[in-house]
Design an enzyme around this catalytic site. Structure first.
Site, PDB file in Angstrom:
ATOM      1  N   CYS A 115      -4.226   0.870  -2.317  1.00 59.25           N
ATOM      2  CA  CYS A 115      -3.877  -0.451  -1.539  1.00 59.25           C
ATOM      3  C   CYS A 115      -3.108  -1.343  -2.204  1.00 59.25           C
ATOM      4  O   CYS A 115      -2.707  -1.421  -3.475  1.00 59.25           O
ATOM      5  CB  CYS A 115      -5.236  -1.134  -1.640  1.00 59.25           C
ATOM      6  SG  CYS A 115      -6.659  -0.514  -0.981  1.00 59.25           S
ATOM      7  N   CYS A 137     -10.652  -2.885  -4.479  1.00 56.63           N
ATOM      8  CA  CYS A 137      -9.905  -3.950  -4.871  1.00 56.63           C
ATOM      9  C   CYS A 137     -10.307  -5.049  -5.569  1.00 56.63           C
ATOM     10  O   CYS A 137     -10.029  -5.642  -6.583  1.00 56.63           O
ATOM     11  CB  CYS A 137      -8.621  -4.145  -3.696  1.00 56.63           C
ATOM     12  SG  CYS A 137      -7.597  -3.012  -3.494  1.00 56.63           S
ATOM     13  N   GLU A 156       0.247   5.044   0.715  1.00 54.66           N
ATOM     14  CA  GLU A 156      -0.568   6.292   1.121  1.00 54.66           C
ATOM     15  C   GLU A 156      -0.184   7.610   0.712  1.00 54.66           C
ATOM     16  O   GLU A 156       0.880   7.818  -0.077  1.00 54.66           O
ATOM     17  CB  GLU A 156      -0.557   6.223   2.912  1.00 54.66           C
ATOM     18  CG  GLU A 156      -1.143   4.811   3.394  1.00 54.66           C
ATOM     19  CD  GLU A 156      -1.232   5.121   4.869  1.00 54.66           C
ATOM     20  OE1 GLU A 156      -0.651   5.955   5.531  1.00 54.66           O
ATOM     21  OE2 GLU A 156      -1.808   4.452   5.372  1.00 54.66           O
ATOM     22  N   GLU A 216      -2.905  -4.609  -2.986  1.00 56.18           N
ATOM     23  CA  GLU A 216      -3.799  -5.524  -4.004  1.00 56.18           C
ATOM     24  C   GLU A 216      -3.536  -4.771  -5.648  1.00 56.18           C
ATOM     25  O   GLU A 216      -3.570  -5.499  -6.493  1.00 56.18           O
ATOM     26  CB  GLU A 216      -5.249  -5.861  -3.819  1.00 56.18           C
ATOM     27  CG  GLU A 216      -5.205  -6.756  -2.206  1.00 56.18           C
ATOM     28  CD  GLU A 216      -5.602  -5.685  -1.360  1.00 56.18           C
ATOM     29  OE1 GLU A 216      -4.857  -4.861  -1.157  1.00 56.18           O
ATOM     30  OE2 GLU A 216      -6.409  -6.342  -0.519  1.00 56.18           O
ATOM     31  N   ASN A 273       0.759  -1.143   0.080  1.00 54.02           N
ATOM     32  CA  ASN A 273       0.012   0.026  -0.099  1.00 54.02           C
ATOM     33  C   ASN A 273       0.762   1.090   0.053  1.00 54.02           C
ATOM     34  O   ASN A 273       1.870   1.285   0.647  1.00 54.02           O
ATOM     35  CB  ASN A 273      -1.098  -0.081   1.279  1.00 54.02           C
ATOM     36  CG  ASN A 273      -0.185  -0.245   2.685  1.00 54.02           C
ATOM     37  OD1 ASN A 273       0.704  -0.573   2.754  1.00 54.02           O
ATOM     38  ND2 ASN A 273      -0.807   0.548   3.694  1.00 54.02           N
ATOM     39  N   CYS A 317     -10.347  -5.002   0.201  1.00 51.62           N
ATOM     40  CA  CYS A 317     -11.538  -3.772   0.257  1.00 51.62           C
ATOM     41  C   CYS A 317     -12.342  -3.932  -0.980  1.00 51.62           C
ATOM     42  O   CYS A 317     -12.112  -4.881  -1.988  1.00 51.62           O
ATOM     43  CB  CYS A 317     -11.226  -2.335   0.330  1.00 51.62           C
ATOM     44  SG  CYS A 317     -10.371  -1.732  -1.154  1.00 51.62           S
TER      45      CYS A 317
HETATM   46 ZN    ZN Z   1      -8.107  -2.199  -1.345  1.00 50.91          ZN
END
Ligand code: ZN
Length: 140
Positions: free
Chosen positions: A62, A100, A53, A64, A51, A97
Site C-alpha cells: 500500500c 497499514c 501492486e 502508506e 501503492n 487498511c
Molecule cells: Zn494498506
C-alpha cells in the site's frame, strides 16, 4: 467545516496535494486503483509513497507502507509521524487498511491527524481513533 473541540489539527492541504501527486506514480496494472500517501514527520520533512501492486496480489504494498519504509530508509529509525494524508485518483473512499494502521502505529504520534478520502469527501481523524487498540508486545 466547523472546528470541533478536541478535533485534530487538519493536515495541511499541501500534504493532501503531495499524496495526490504520489498517486500519479502508482504501479497498479491489476486493479487500476491509484493511491498515494504523504507523511509529515516531526522533523518537518515530508515523505511520499504510492501503492505498488504485484501479479501475486498478496505481495502488493500500500501507499502508506511504501511511504513509511521510504521515510525510515531516508531518515532513520527514530522518525515520528506528525500527520498523514492519503489520496487516490479513483474518487472512492480509501481509509488506511488494517495492515497499514498497525505498521503506522510503530512510528506515529497518537493524535496525529490522518486525512483520507471518505464517502462524503476528505475526512480527518486522529490516528488513535483509527486504531484504538494497536497490537503491542511488552514482555516482562
Ligand atoms: Zn494498506
Amino acid at each position: 467545516m466547523d472546528a470541533q473541540p478536541n478535533a485534530p489539527e487538519p493536515a495541511p492541504a499541501e500534504l493532501l496535494e503531495n499524496a495526490r501527486e504520489a498517486a500519479e506514480h502508482s504501479y497498479s496494472p491489476y486493479s487500476g486503483f491509484k493511491v498515494g500517501a504523504a507523511l509529515r514527520l516531526t522533523n518537518g520533512q515530508t515523505v511520499t509513497g504510492a501503492n505498488v501492486e504485484n501479479v501475486s496480489y498478496g505481495l502488493t504494498i500500500c501507499a502508506e507502507r511504501a511511504a513509511l519504509v521510504r521515510a525510515v530508509a531516508q531518515f532513520g529509525p527514530d522518525i515520528r509521524i506528525a500527520a498523514v494524508a492519503v489520496a487516490n485518483l479513483n474518487g472512492v473512499a480509501s481509509p488506511p487498511c488494517g495492515a497499514c494502521r498497525q505498521v503506522l502505529a510503530e512510528f506515529i504520534l497518537p493524535e496525529a491527524p490522518v486525512v483520507f478520502p471518505a464517502a462524503d469527501g476528505a475526512r480527518t481523524m486522529p490516528f488513535s481513533a483509527l486504531l484504538p487498540l494497536a497490537f503491542e508486545m511488552k514482555l516482562k
